[in-house]
Each structure stands twice: as C-alpha cells, then as structure tokens.
Scaffold this motif. Structure first.
Motif: not given
Length: 356
Positions: A204, A176-177, A137, A198-202, A196
């Motif tokens: 950021k 995952n941060r 990342y 992953t790009g999927t967390a509600e 975050d």
C-alpha cells in the motif's frame, strides 16, 4: 504471499535501531566482538532496568544478561516481548511499523553501501491540482484541492525512485501513487510516502530506500509557525482529516495538526518537540485512534512531552476510530473535550476508555 511470509519479509528488512527509535526505547550504542551493539536500559521480559540487554545492531539478535533472566532475542521475539502482542495483532504491529519506518541500508556495509543521491528527489510526479482538477481518490476522502495544496501532495502516474546499492543503480516504481512529501522542521524534504490509489498494489505504501525513516520526523511540523497549540495525530491522512476539521472552526484555526507516524515517540521526535517549544508551542493535544492500547501509548508519550515542559491534553476519539474515520464535527468535539494529562487524570482517562 501468506501472512507468515509477509511478516518474515518485513522483519528481514527491519532495522532494529529504527524500531527502537520508533518505540521510544532507551538505548545507547556499544561495540562487541560481533560488531556494533545496541545496549538497552530495560529488558522487555524481566523488566530489569540496569542496561543488561544487548542487541546486535545488524541482525537484532541478542541477550538479557541479568542473572535472573538470560532471555535470548531475535527481532520477532524482542518485538513480541516489547508489545505483549501475539497472533494477528503482532503481525499487524510489525507490518504497521515496517510501513512507518521504511528502509535503511544494511549496517554491515555501512561504509561502502550508501545512496549516491546527494539530495532527495521525488519520483516524476505532478503537483496537485492537475489542470485544475483533484484526484477522485482524494476527493472521495474529503480531501479538497486546498488541503492537497497545503500538504504539497503530488501524483505519480508513472515514475521511479533511483538509488545506488553496492555500486549498482536500483529503481523502485511509484506508478499510480499519491506522493506525500515529508519535510523537516525547516521545510527541507527528508522523506516521502507513495500511497497506492489502485487498490491492487502488493504494498500500500512505498518509501525512498536509504533515506531517514519517517519515524524520525513530525509530519507537517514545518507548518508549525506562530502558534502555541498543536494536535498530535498518527498517520498522514489522520493529520489531513484533523486539518479539515480545525479549519471549519474559526476558534481552532491557530491549531496546527502534526503526525508521529506511529503511536510512540522516538528520541529524534522528542528533540523536534523541544524545538517547537523553543519556537513558541506550549500545548500539545494527542489525538491517536480510539483503541485502548493507543490511549495508553498516548499517556506514555504525553508524560514524555510534559517532561520537556509542554502542557499535554489527551483527546478520546470514538472506540476503534481514527480522525479520518469520523465526521469533522466529532474531531472538533474531541479536541474541545480533551483532558489535561496529570498523574491523577491519567487514571481517569484509562478507565474512561476501558468502560466504553
């Protein structure tokens, strides 16, 4: 979650005093029949500057008591009047500020409700590099291991932040941060961000519940040592991108990038700039993003820094771009071409941005 629901959720959690601090709004504390009040110098609706605006420190509800105004406020109406924004732009501002200033315990229980964590502790995480390796990342964003180490970045694969509210232990997962520590000017940990990957967390970004908002601090200010020059960015990744750019030019390696966590200076941040001045800093180059509103805000903030005795320069990035969205050479070019802020140059800077 809809945009409306997200904005309402942020407003419900937003501490109005933290918002005033983040925007550099002049106010003083007062007391009334409904509890603690914040007395503002200027009304964002009528422009009166006779300290006629009072907001409830807990709810954000209030009034302007100027005879020609009598406007009633809640958090949303006040922020809308202060910014002059509407629609999606207003929602984006509220969301951005919510991320900047984090969370503060409810005032109505200020005596009984507090964190019992004596010293701020990071979630279980590992300092970078991990076994000599960087995170993809960060690597994909041009952030090398040297830069990650300089900013004390860490990675939380699975971990929690623990705090106590109303006598009960609460836990916020930071899985995952990237953990981005925030230090005060003396290097003491005062806050952190969890970004975050992953790009999927509600959400950021996450912040440590109950601790001071990032809008009270200057990111990377603890690394301002033995220098006369700083570059003032906005977000943490803007500061990192500026550091990368400066390090590539030997003539700029004495310049230290710092961040304000937003496009306004709070009173606490002004006080910290004054401390940096006492430590030898004499020049600040403001390099916020390339929007018209950001340039106007930079001039306003620059005038406040001139007021404490600093020389201020305004650097104009390409339109609608942040330092982390342009090549390092562009950041350096903008630094070298920055204009010293004066009453007359402010007009030219504003015009230059508007005719692009």
């Amino acid at each position: 979650m809809s945009r409306f629901d997200e904005t309402r959720e942020i407003l419900d959690a937003l501490d109005i005093e933290s918002y005033l601090d983040s925007q550099g709004i002049d106010y003083k504390e007062a007391h009334g029949s409904s509890g603690a009040q914040l007395n503002l110098r200027t009304c964002p609706c009528c422009g009166g500057d006779k300290w006629k605006v009072f907001l409830n420190a807990e709810t954000g509800l209030g009034n302007c008591f100027s005879g020609s105004c009598n406007e009633k406020f809640n958090k949303f109406k006040f922020i809308r009047a202060h910014t002059g924004l509407g629609g999606h732009a207003l929602d984006d501002h509220i969301k951005s500020v919510g991320m900047e200033i984090g969370w503060r315990p409810p005032r109505k229980a200020a005596v009984a409700v507090h964190t019992d964590v004596k010293d701020l502790k990071l979630p279980n995480s590992h300092p970078l590099p991990i076994r000599g390796r960087n995170l993809a990342y960060l690597q994909n964003r041009g952030i090398s291991l040297a830069i990650a180490e300089y900013f004390n970045l860490r990675f939380c694969k699975k971990g929690w932040f623990r705090y106590t509210l109303e006598g009960k232990d609460r836990f916020v997962p930071f899985d995952n941060r990237i953990i981005i520590p925030v230090f005060d000017l003396d290097g003491v940990l005062v806050s952190f961000q969890g970004r975050d990957v992953t790009g999927t967390a509600e959400k950021k970004y996450l912040f440590p519940n109950g601790f001071s908002s990032t809008g009270e601090h200057l990111y990377n200010g603890h690394n301002v040592r033995h220098t006369k020059r700083v570059v003032v960015g906005e977000g943490v990744f803007d500061v990192m991108a500026t550091k990368i750019a400066l390090d590539q030019d030997p003539d700029l390696r004495d310049v230290v990038p710092i961040g304000t966590f937003g496009k306004h200076l709070s009173e606490n941040q002004i006080a910290k700039f004054l401390t940096l001045k006492e430590r030898g800093v004499s020049e600040a180059t403001i390099m916020w993003d390339g929007e018209i509103a950001a340039t106007d805000a930079a001039i306003e903030a620059g005038n406040r820094l001139i007021g404490i005795g600093l020389k201020v320069r305004i650097a104009l990035l390409p339109k609608d771009k942040d330092p982390n969205e342009v090549p390092p050479q562009t950041v350096r070019d903008c630094f070298w071409k920055a204009t010293q802020l004066t009453p007359s140059s402010a007009i030219g800077i504003k015009m230059a941005r508007r005719i692009e």
